[in-house]
Design an enzyme around this catalytic site. Structure first.
Site, mmCIF file in Angstrom:
data_model
loop_
_atom_site.group_PDB
_atom_site.id
_atom_site.type_symbol
_atom_site.label_atom_id
_atom_site.label_comp_id
_atom_site.label_asym_id
_atom_site.label_seq_id
_atom_site.Cartn_x
_atom_site.Cartn_y
_atom_site.Cartn_z
ATOM 1 N N ASP A 1 0.704 -1.364 0.021
ATOM 2 C CA ASP A 1 -0.030 -0.046 -0.141
ATOM 3 C C ASP A 1 0.888 1.176 -0.035
ATOM 4 O OD1 ASP A 1 -2.291 1.475 0.193
ATOM 5 O OD2 ASP A 1 -3.307 0.278 1.806
ATOM 6 N N ASP B 1 -10.397 1.913 -3.688
ATOM 7 C CA ASP B 1 -11.024 1.513 -2.383
ATOM 8 C C ASP B 1 -12.472 1.554 -2.401
ATOM 9 O OD1 ASP B 1 -8.665 1.232 -0.890
ATOM 10 O OD2 ASP B 1 -8.768 2.929 0.124
HETATM 11 C C1 DGJ Z 1 -6.004 1.804 1.848
HETATM 12 C C2 DGJ Z 1 -5.986 0.449 0.794
HETATM 13 O O1 DGJ Z 1 -6.742 0.845 -0.360
HETATM 14 C C3 DGJ Z 1 -7.168 -0.432 1.742
HETATM 15 O O2 DGJ Z 1 -7.603 -1.470 0.860
HETATM 16 C C4 DGJ Z 1 -6.871 -0.722 2.917
HETATM 17 O O3 DGJ Z 1 -5.752 -1.583 2.484
HETATM 18 C C5 DGJ Z 1 -6.284 0.543 3.762
HETATM 19 N N1 DGJ Z 1 -5.605 1.315 2.996
HETATM 20 C C6 DGJ Z 1 -5.475 -0.016 4.860
HETATM 21 O O4 DGJ Z 1 -4.954 1.033 5.877
#
Ligand code: DGJ
Length: 723
Positions: A457, A523
């Site tokens: 991430d 997301d």
């Molecule tokens: C952002 C990501 O896109 C999510 O899927 C998740 O992993 C969160 N961060 C976790 O902090």
């Protein structure tokens, strides 16, 4: 076979995958793309020379008294007053280079790159060397990059920018590019290709949620199936520029390159700069252009297998609330519905109870996980699942042991910290000690738990990204360090898969995808939004590289509610995953989900190797897309109601891309022919038992589909009846 400069002193004809590119390397100047488009067939030397000569425009009143040859690195010394290919200087001098070609190599290869030209050039006065690589892939994609060398034995050259450009013909009058934000990546923008420069600059220090994965120019109203279209992509995960430029003297260009922050391009004596690849795609319609990218990516040796494990990701199921008993129950349910890989998301490491602390402390939290993750990972393996773990390697919370111990590892302009974003700062991975620490921690964890998969991430833009030691800008070095870190981990752990996630789709580019195995497109798991996001992410990437999850019935990020058939039927086409607290799902829902997982697995090879087809359906409320097997033996299509239609009927739906001369049996898939899709509404007569029609009829005329409630979809399977 490598040909010497003498063999290519006329225009070079690069031909592959139905595309011709004619490059003029004559006259001593930098290479000019004379033609880029549909295959022109076999042209002999005389025809090529005649074509190049016939393309020279008349001299008119302009910046100079001659025709301006616009090279792939456009030069002011040739009379070009648009965006320069090279911007730089030596204390204000040598601000304009004039390169002379010293060598041209032409090589034809049987691999994924079909034809390669390497042009070397010098500007002895400015003491600069240039090497341009121009390749046509077997799928018909053009890609190019340049290396610039400072040949001055004493003096520094300051490179401010390097843009590579490709000409597009005058009929490309319309632009399509993409913007976006968190939870809504890849929003299309269409506009006229007007005179002037349309420039998309990205200074976010990552590819960007708003990055235009492709900047496209095409004939008016070009669409998935029609028109002619050209597009460029910059394969780089840091700051970058993509542009479209049209000048009154009749030139239209698409181009791009890395966007250097002040000082990032400082080249000491003997040093050189290598640009990222800039990809160019041409197609008759977007489907054709897109297929060239898909084929190119699929031909890479590191491309993941079509049999991708179905994922369960814990994020929207438990967020930071990691409780071993709860996760164990979730793992049991994941295995029950057919998941093959369990990904433990954010929250497993020291001090991480929310997003305010702990980033950088990559040790399993002893309180949350007494005894480490061993028992849990053992349980996953006993259930037959792989283990994936979340990291955010480039980030730290100021409230972390690592930031307290090493404030000098945080990217900053030198005397102040940048504003926080998601309560975090960015670790300077070009700092050798910071790099060594992160590599050691990740390596140790991957080894200890035999991690199969990393969700990598990157949750913030880089603001004032200086290197604390000297305060100089450091996005380029950071980007290269991240690439190095991934490459090292992958070399040490063959088979390790990595997902590129960045607040969702903030790091989707062919630079990161050279070394990662899928992207998290957003997301936002709302199936309606995903229909849009994946439609456009999918222009660049084939479905198997796009993580696509079935979320909970009530969407966390939009508040919408969707039936399972819409959520699962949407996720079905990508790399399938589940991101839903299955403990809250009724047994019947879990059984239905398991059916969807089985359906995906049954068709996985088709979905992950077939050709993606998007249909120009006349009703904007209805999207039609599918995948056709490369040998056209079968196909899977979906008809999606993305809005409330103005029409009472879906009408005839065309299904192109099949073998026109073969007969196909088309049948609705049971899972969607249920109450959810069109309760109480009439189905066309053929629907009940399926029908048989020639591919040509399906492509040109189509078949009637049932009317759909908004935010519902249906699926059909087509099988060729071999005589
Ligand atoms: C952002 C990501 O896109 C999510 O899927 C998740 O992993 C969160 N961060 C976790 O902090």
């Amino acid at each position: 076979m490598v040909a010497s400069v003498t063999d290519v002193d006329g225009p070079a004809h690069l031909r592959a995958g139905g595309v011709s590119v004619i490059v003029d390397t004559g006259g001593g100047g930098l290479p000019r793309v004379v033609y880029w488009g549909a295959d022109l067939g076999d042209l002999d030397r005389d025809s090529l020379a005649a074509l190049a000569a016939a393309s020279i425009p008349p001299v008119v009143r302009g910046p100079v008294d001659s025709v301006v040859p616009v090279a792939v690195l456009p030069e002011q010394s040739a009379g070009w007053l648009g965006t320069p290919g090279l911007s730089g200087h030596r204390d204000g001098r040598d601000f304009s280079a004039k390169f002379t070609v010293t060598d041209v190599e032409s090589e034809r290869t049987p691999g994924p790159v079909a034809h390669r030209l390497v042009v070397s050039a010098e500007d002895p006065h400015a003491r600069l060397g240039l090497r341009i690589e121009l390749e046509l892939t077997a799928s018909g994609l053009l890609r190019l990059r340049a290396a610039l060398a400072n040949h001055d034995p004493e003096r520094t050259y300051t490179l401010d920018g390097l843009v590579l450009a490709l000409p597009v013909p005058a009929q490309a009058r319309e632009i399509l590019d993409f913007s976006g934000r968190h939870l809504k990546e890849r929003s299309p923008q269409r506009h006229e290709f007007t005179l002037g420069t349309y420039q998309r600059d990205n200074r976010r220090g990552r590819t960007g949620l708003d990055a235009t994965l492709l900047l496209l120019a095409g004939t008016p109203a070009f669409s998935f199936e029609s028109g002619e279209v050209w597009g460029v992509h910059v394969a780089w995960s840091g700051n970058h520029r993509t542009l479209a430029e049209r000048t009154p003297d009749g030139y239209s260009l698409l181009g791009g390159g890395e966007l250097l922050l002040p000082g990032e391009g400082t080249l000491g004596p003997g040093e050189s700069y290598l640009s990222p690849w800039v990809f160019g795609g041409w197609g008759r319609g977007l489907n054709d252009l897109s297929a060239r990218f898909h084929e190119y990516l699929r031909a890479r040796p590191q491309h993941p297998s079509a049999r991708r494990p179905v994922v369960l990701n814990t994020w929207e199921a438990v967020y930071f609330d990691q409780d071993v008993a709860v996760l164990t129950e979730l793992a049991d349910l994941a295995a029950e519905v057919g998941a093959q890989r369990f990904v433990l998301d954010d929250g497993w490491f020291r001090h991480r109870r929310d997003d305010r602390a702990g980033l950088g402390d990559w040790y399993v939290d002893e309180q949350m996980w007494p005894g480490g993750l061993h028992a849990f990972v053992g349980h996953l393996r006993a259930l037959g699942m792989q283990f994936g773990l979340w990291f955010e390697p480039e980030m730290v919370n100021v409230d972390s042991d690592v930031a307290r111990a090493h404030p000098e590892w945080i990217l900053s302009a030198g005397h102040r910290l940048p504003p926080e974003a998601r309560h975090q700062q960015v670790l300077d991975l070009a700092h050798p000690d910071a790099f060594a620490y992160i590599l050691a921690r990740m390596d140790a964890l991957v080894t200890e738990y035999r991690i199969d998969y990393i969700k990598w991430d990157h949750n913030r833009d880089l603001v004032e990204p200086g290197r604390a030691a000297h305060g100089r800008a450091g996005v380029r070095e950071q980007t290269l360090a991240v690439y190095r870190l991934i490459d090292t981990l992958k070399a040490r752990h063959p088979g390790l898969e990595i997902e590129s996630c960045s607040s969702g789709g903030g790091r989707v580019d062919l630079g990161i995808l050279d070394r990662t195995d899928r992207v998290w497109a957003s997301d936002c798991i709302d199936a309606l939004e995903r229909q849009q996001i994946e439609r456009w992410t999918g222009l660049l990437l084939p479905p198997e590289l796009i993580g696509s999850h079935v979320g909970s019935p009530s969407v966390h990020t939009t508040g919408r509610t969707h039936v399972l058939a819409f959520r699962a039927g949407t996720a079905l086409f990508g790399h399938l995953g589940i991101e839903w607290d299955l403990r809250s799902a009724a047994p019947a829902d879990r059984a239905a989900l398991a059916e969807w997982v089985r359906l995906h697995q049954r068709h996985q090879v088709l979905l992950h190797t077939g050709r993606v087809v998007r249909v120009d359906h006349p009703d904007p409320a209805v999207h039609v897309h599918g995948v056709v097997a490369t040998d056209r033996s079968e196909a899977l299509f979906t008809v999606v109601a993305v809005a409330t239609s103005e029409l009472t009927r879906t009408g005839l739906v065309r299904i192109p891309g099949l073998d026109p001369d073969a007969a196909y049996r088309i049948t609705p898939l049971d899972l969607t022919a249920d109450v959810a899709a069109f309760a109480g509404r009439a189905c066309p007569p053929w629907w009940a038992g399926g029908t048989t029609l020639p591919g040509r009829v399906l492509a040109e005329h189509g078949v009637q589909f049932p009317p759909l409630f908004p935010e519902r979809l249906t699926l059909v399977h087509l099988v060729r009846l071999d005589q």
